[in-house]
Design a protein around this motif. Sequence first.
Motif, PDB file in Angstrom:
ATOM      1  N   ARG A 266       2.014   0.232   0.743  1.00 25.22           N
ATOM      2  CA  ARG A 266       2.145  -0.947   1.586  1.00 25.22           C
ATOM      3  C   ARG A 266       0.914  -1.827   1.434  1.00 25.22           C
ATOM      4  O   ARG A 266      -0.210  -1.375   1.605  1.00 25.22           O
ATOM      5  CB  ARG A 266       2.315  -0.536   3.042  1.00 25.22           C
TER       6      ARG A 266
ATOM      7  N   GLU B  64      -2.618  -0.294   2.590  1.00 21.49           N
ATOM      8  CA  GLU B  64      -2.724   0.265   3.933  1.00 21.49           C
ATOM      9  C   GLU B  64      -2.318   1.734   3.980  1.00 21.49           C
ATOM     10  O   GLU B  64      -2.818   2.495   4.802  1.00 21.49           O
ATOM     11  CB  GLU B  64      -1.860  -0.555   4.889  1.00 21.49           C
TER      12      GLU B  64
ATOM     13  N   LYS C  94      -0.474  -5.491   2.871  1.00 22.99           N
ATOM     14  CA  LYS C  94      -0.273  -6.550   3.873  1.00 22.99           C
ATOM     15  C   LYS C  94       1.111  -6.451   4.501  1.00 22.99           C
ATOM     16  O   LYS C  94       1.853  -7.425   4.572  1.00 22.99           O
ATOM     17  CB  LYS C  94      -0.512  -7.921   3.259  1.00 22.99           C
ATOM     18  N   SER C  95       1.472  -5.254   4.914  1.00 23.94           N
ATOM     19  CA  SER C  95       2.747  -4.943   5.582  1.00 23.94           C
ATOM     20  C   SER C  95       3.972  -5.130   4.688  1.00 23.94           C
ATOM     21  O   SER C  95       5.100  -5.109   5.157  1.00 23.94           O
ATOM     22  CB  SER C  95       2.895  -5.747   6.872  1.00 23.94           C
ATOM     23  N   SER C  96       3.795  -5.321   3.377  1.00 27.68           N
ATOM     24  CA  SER C  96       4.895  -5.450   2.432  1.00 27.68           C
ATOM     25  C   SER C  96       5.039  -4.138   1.651  1.00 27.68           C
ATOM     26  O   SER C  96       4.074  -3.676   1.040  1.00 27.68           O
ATOM     27  CB  SER C  96       4.625  -6.606   1.469  1.00 27.68           C
TER      28      SER C  96
END
Length: 86
Positions: free
Chosen positions: A54, A22, A56-58
């Motif tokens: 980042r 992302e 998947k928001s990790s």
Amino acid sequence: MAETFLLEVVTPQSVVVSADVEEMSARGADGEFGVLPGHTFFITMITPGELSYRVKSSERSLMLGYGAAEVTHDRVTILVDSAKPQ
């Protein structure tokens, strides 16, 4: 507009990362830079330091050695002499 772009981190030994991300940031020759999907094209030298990205928001990160990066609107390719997970 796409929500992700392909990040590839490659060393002489292996492909360390090949993932749709992302966003990412790294240390270039002129200082730290960040990339989001749809970024404008540029090429820069990579200086040793942290690469964060980042998926998947990790949040994930690597320590990079010297190298080069090519940024396009849908891909970032980073070629470095070393990359180690943190």
